[in-house]
Design an enzyme around this catalytic site. Structure first.
Site: not given
Ligand SMILES: NC(=O)c1ccc[n+]([C@@H]2O[C@H](COP(=O)([O-])OP(=O)(O)OC[C@H]3O[C@@H](n4cnc5c(N)ncnc54)[C@H](OP(=O)(O)O)[C@@H]3O)[C@@H](O)[C@H]2O)c1
Length: 262
Positions: A155, A159, A90, A64, A141
């Site tokens: 980061y 965000k 996302n 993306v 975030s």
């Molecule tokens: N987990 C937390 O504690 C937390 C806290 C605050 C905010 N967030 C935010 O919430 C969102 C989701 O986080 P998460 O923890 O669920 O992440 P995750 O477990 O790493 O999952 C990320 C998803 O995005 C896909 N992705 C990553 N880079 C991509 C790219 N360039 N193009 C297309 N797909 C891509 C990944 O698949 P592939 O790697 O196969 O592409 C995966 O499906 C993010 O924006 C993160 O910054 C997370």
């Protein structure tokens, strides 16, 4: 509460894992048709197989951060499902590191995956929403509100830009019936967190959280899907924080300590 999503079409970027996967699943459980994307085809295929138990799923392995890939994905979602009612940006990543200095290349990487991807997603969604309305949710975030200085320093500012972008596009799209909102998760138990945080660090962050734990991905999916639905019809340009009460009091363990001493 019926969210009124039956038969609607929802796009979730990064839907193969973590918060995106949980969001796609919840949309399906609410009766929506769902399109997801991610880069790794094998993970995506696995997610599609699992999610298809809940409803109709379309998926594409795209990056993306690539402009035309996002617009092409939107085109093919509309070819497949006829419309786009909700779009969730996302995808994001913290690329956590402890060094204090960032190279230009590293800064670009943070900017590209967190901010540029969200701009393309909003613009792709608006192409198909401007004549019929819709809802866009950007995932920011807690790091946008509470700086993660010295750890994921770049980061948080990226965000914060995603949060600001949500307000900016809410202003641009309002007259077209397109709402744009933002969800600000705190620590959530996803592959991203498991990859970057050691258990001691997770224990520290949860001890600073009033609810004393990390979120489950479905607890972040819930406000995302709510904001995407017509039940949030008077909400635009707003940010919903789902952080379990992280860093909102100076004595976050008070309630737990008091209860333990009773
Ligand atoms: N987990 C937390 O504690 C937390 C806290 C605050 C905010 N967030 C935010 O919430 C969102 C989701 O986080 P998460 O923890 O669920 O992440 P995750 O477990 O790493 O999952 C990320 C998803 O995005 C896909 N992705 C990553 N880079 C991509 C790219 N360039 N193009 C297309 N797909 C891509 C990944 O698949 P592939 O790697 O196969 O592409 C995966 O499906 C993010 O924006 C993160 O910054 C997370």
């Amino acid at each position: 509460m019926d969210l009124g999503l039956q038969g609607k079409v929802a796009v979730v970027t990064g839907g193969s894992k973590g918060i995106g996967y949980a969001t796609a699943k919840l949309f399906l459980e609410e009766g929506a048709k769902v399109a997801i994307c991610a880069r790794d085809k094998a993970n995506l295929d696995k997610a599609v197989k699992e999610l298809s138990a809940y409803g109709e799923v379309y998926a594409e392995a795209i990056d993306v951060t690539e402009e035309e890939a996002v617009y092409g994905f939107a085109d093919r979602v509309v070819e497949r499902f006829g419309a786009i009612d909700a779009w969730v940006n996302n995808v994001g990543s913290s690329f956590a590191r402890k060094k204090a200095q960032y190279s230009g290349e590293e800064i670009d990487k943070h900017y590209t995956v967190n901010f540029r991807s969200a701009v393309f997603g909003c613009q792709a969604a608006f192409r198909y929403m401007k004549d019929r309305g819709g809802s866009i949710v950007n995932v920011s975030s807690l790091a946008a509100r509470c700086a993660t200085s010295g750890r994921a320093s770049i980061y948080g500012p990226m965000k914060a830009a995603v949060r600001s972008l949500s307000q900016t596009f809410a202003g641009e799209y309002a007259a077209y019936g397109v709402r744009v909102n933002c969800v600000m998760p705190g620590f959530t138990d996803t592959p991203l967190v498991r990859e970057h945080l050691d258990p001691a660090e997770l224990a520290y962050t949860t001890s600073e959280t009033l609810l004393n734990r990390a979120a489950r991905p479905e607890e972040i999916a819930a406000p995302i899907v709510f904001l995407s639905s017509d039940r949030a019809s008077f909400m635009t340009g707003t940010t919903v924080e789902a952080s379990g009460g992280r860093s909102v009091t100076l004595n976050p363990t008070y309630s737990w300590d008091k209860k333990a001493s009773e």
